[in-house]
Motif scaffolding. Structure first.
Motif: not given
Length: 331
Positions: A252-253, A257-258, A299-300, A323-327
């Motif tokens: 899902w991330v 993200g993409v 993102l929510i 931009f950076r998205l991390a989990v």
């Protein structure tokens, strides 16, 4: 003869009034509903008056009626008032037995008043617990329905958001290639058709409630989508390092993200990194914006999934811009 008639009238009136009052109390749930106290006390006073009519004919046995008065009092009155009524009736019975000539006190009347009050108190508590349990079950059912609605809305947003973004990019690319390279344009149109069918299948699976993402499959889809958007993709080729229980969340991330990279970033390069406990999506675009910030619907939904898995979400500017998205999943 008149005493017997009066006593019979008192017995019949007491029985009818008691049954009527008790039925009214149960049907109106007087243990919880704000029925005026005057109405409740009126029940008790009426029964006591009818019990008094029995005395000339029934004698000491008329004290049995006090058990029923206390029972009704424990049903319709607040607990403290019911207990006070029981204490008062007990005192009346004891004084009457000791002061009235010919009446013998064997303790049975007082004990019956106490036991009757306790029995009805137990019934009342059971009724209240049953009502509270029913209300709790209703609340749980409503929460379950709301949670299912949120799950479906979240899945639908993520499915269609990603798929329609890729379809839009490929359709634009096919339009640009229509004259210059008809063969390539036809291939892109075929991809659009395939993506639309896949999105429809995903929606149907989401409705059925058993849809799960594959991390490897999402990486393949991400590579194709980034290439169609003319963004260089630096993606892992294997997912063996990621534990099985983390793969769906990481999938899902990757999808979210993409999708954001293609939609909002204006990036030329996108990098995805995987480890046992973390997935990271980084681009070299224009960085966080109001649209691709921390409050988008995607993102929510991702935060909700991460919370369920005990993971944390990090969003913001990448070290080199972009931009950076991390989990990260807690160990």
């Amino acid at each position: 003869m008149a005493e017997r008639a009066l006593g019979l009238l008192g017995v019949v009136g007491f029985a009818v009034a008691y049954m009527a009052f008790f039925w009214y109390a149960r049907s109106n749930n007087m243990a919880r509903v704000k029925t005026p106290m005057g109405v409740r006390l009126g029940f008790i006073v009426t029964l006591l008056a009818l019990a008094a009519l029995m005395l000339p004919a029934a004698g000491v046995t008329a004290l049995t009626s006090l058990v029923f008065v206390e029972a009704l009092g424990m049903m319709v009155l607040p607990l403290r008032v019911g207990v006070a009524l029981g204490a008062g009736l007990l005192a009346v019975a004891e004084l009457a037995l000791r002061l009235t000539p010919g009446w013998r006190d064997d303790g049975s009347y007082s004990l019956s008043i106490v036991l009757g009050g306790l029995a009805v108190f137990g019934i009342r508590r059971a009724m209240l617990r049953s009502i509270e349990l029913t209300a709790a079950r209703k609340d749980f059912a409503e929460l379950a329905v709301q949670e299912e609605r949120n799950r479906f809305a979240r899945d639908l947003h993520d499915i269609l958001g990603h798929s329609l973004t890729v379809i839009t990019v490929k359709a634009e690319l096919a339009g640009r290639l229509m004259e210059a390279n008809p063969t390539r344009a036809a291939a892109e149109v075929a991809d659009v058709e395939q993506l639309a069918r896949a999105a429809l299948a995903d929606v149907r699976a989401a409705v059925a409630g058993y849809r799960e993402l594959s991390l490897a499959g999402e990486l393949v889809s991400a590579r194709a989508a980034l290439q169609a958007a003319e963004i260089k993709a630096d993606l892992p080729t294997v997912v063996d390092e990621v534990p099985e229980e983390n793969r769906e969340l990481f999938a899902w991330v990757v999808r979210e993200g993409v999708t954001n990279v293609i939609r909002h970033s204006g990036a030329k390069r996108c990098t995805i990194r995987l480890s046992k406990s973390m997935v990271e999506v980084v681009d070299d675009g224009k960085g966080p914006t109001a649209v691709a910030g921390t409050s988008g619907h995607g993102l929510i939904g991702l935060r909700e999934r991460a919370d369920q898995a005990g993971a944390s979400v990090q969003v913001g500017q990448a070290p080199d811009g972009g931009f950076r998205l991390a989990v990260r999943v807690a160990p």
